[in-house]
Motif scaffolding. Sequence first.
Motif, PDB file in Angstrom:
ATOM      1  N   TYR A   1       0.837  -1.189   0.000  1.00 53.24           N
ATOM      2  CA  TYR A   1       0.000   0.000   0.000  1.00 53.24           C
ATOM      3  C   TYR A   1       0.877   1.245   0.000  1.00 53.24           C
ATOM      4  O   TYR A   1       1.987   1.229   0.523  1.00 53.24           O
ATOM      5  CB  TYR A   1      -0.903   0.027   1.236  1.00 53.24           C
TER       6      TYR A   1
ATOM      7  N   ILE B   1       0.649   5.798   0.102  1.00 54.01           N
ATOM      8  CA  ILE B   1      -0.147   7.011   0.291  1.00 54.01           C
ATOM      9  C   ILE B   1       0.531   8.113  -0.496  1.00 54.01           C
ATOM     10  O   ILE B   1       1.725   8.365  -0.325  1.00 54.01           O
ATOM     11  CB  ILE B   1      -0.226   7.398   1.785  1.00 54.01           C
TER      12      ILE B   1
ATOM     13  N   LEU C   1      -5.511  11.953   4.126  1.00 55.83           N
ATOM     14  CA  LEU C   1      -4.428  11.290   4.850  1.00 55.83           C
ATOM     15  C   LEU C   1      -4.954  10.397   5.975  1.00 55.83           C
ATOM     16  O   LEU C   1      -4.526   9.249   6.117  1.00 55.83           O
ATOM     17  CB  LEU C   1      -3.448  12.318   5.399  1.00 55.83           C
ATOM     18  N   ASP C   2      -5.889  10.895   6.778  1.00 50.36           N
ATOM     19  CA  ASP C   2      -6.405  10.094   7.888  1.00 50.36           C
ATOM     20  C   ASP C   2      -7.077   8.817   7.396  1.00 50.36           C
ATOM     21  O   ASP C   2      -6.871   7.736   7.947  1.00 50.36           O
ATOM     22  CB  ASP C   2      -7.388  10.911   8.737  1.00 50.36           C
TER      23      ASP C   2
ATOM     24  N   ALA D   1      -6.479   7.273   4.569  1.00 50.19           N
ATOM     25  CA  ALA D   1      -5.452   6.401   3.998  1.00 50.19           C
ATOM     26  C   ALA D   1      -4.732   5.625   5.107  1.00 50.19           C
ATOM     27  O   ALA D   1      -4.516   4.422   4.994  1.00 50.19           O
ATOM     28  CB  ALA D   1      -4.463   7.215   3.176  1.00 50.19           C
ATOM     29  N   TRP D   2      -4.362   6.297   6.174  1.00 47.32           N
ATOM     30  CA  TRP D   2      -3.692   5.637   7.285  1.00 47.32           C
ATOM     31  C   TRP D   2      -4.634   4.626   7.947  1.00 47.32           C
ATOM     32  O   TRP D   2      -4.208   3.551   8.356  1.00 47.32           O
ATOM     33  CB  TRP D   2      -3.191   6.639   8.312  1.00 47.32           C
ATOM     34  N   LYS D   3      -5.914   4.969   8.067  1.00 49.14           N
ATOM     35  CA  LYS D   3      -6.874   4.059   8.666  1.00 49.14           C
ATOM     36  C   LYS D   3      -7.000   2.789   7.821  1.00 49.14           C
ATOM     37  O   LYS D   3      -7.074   1.676   8.351  1.00 49.14           O
ATOM     38  CB  LYS D   3      -8.237   4.725   8.786  1.00 49.14           C
ATOM     39  N   TRP D   4      -7.001   2.929   6.499  1.00 48.99           N
ATOM     40  CA  TRP D   4      -7.097   1.779   5.599  1.00 48.99           C
ATOM     41  C   TRP D   4      -5.946   0.843   5.832  1.00 48.99           C
ATOM     42  O   TRP D   4      -6.007  -0.332   5.937  1.00 48.99           O
ATOM     43  CB  TRP D   4      -7.128   2.237   4.151  1.00 48.99           C
TER      44      TRP D   4
END
Length: 91
Positions: free
Chosen positions: A76, A78, A85-86, A88-91
Amino acid sequence: MEFYIRFVKEGLSPLIFGDAERAEAMQNGLCAMGFFGSWNLSGFAANEYMAKNFDVTVLPAAPNGGRASIYNGLGYAIAPNTKKLDAAWKW
């Protein structure tokens, strides 16, 4: 991709599109630059000729200044300019 393929059409790059065949051309000194994914690095580092004569860099820019790359679907990433951003990080 059109920019990359143009090197072949203009005779600047060999007509080799298979990953293994392109890697072999690099390892045998038949070409000076290749478009490879990170999964090729361990094999290249293990090749004495490659280890001595090659390195890694960003892809050259197209005449319009743009750059593009392949996406490695095994991991993955980003985008540095993402507005989510939040998420994407959560995914």
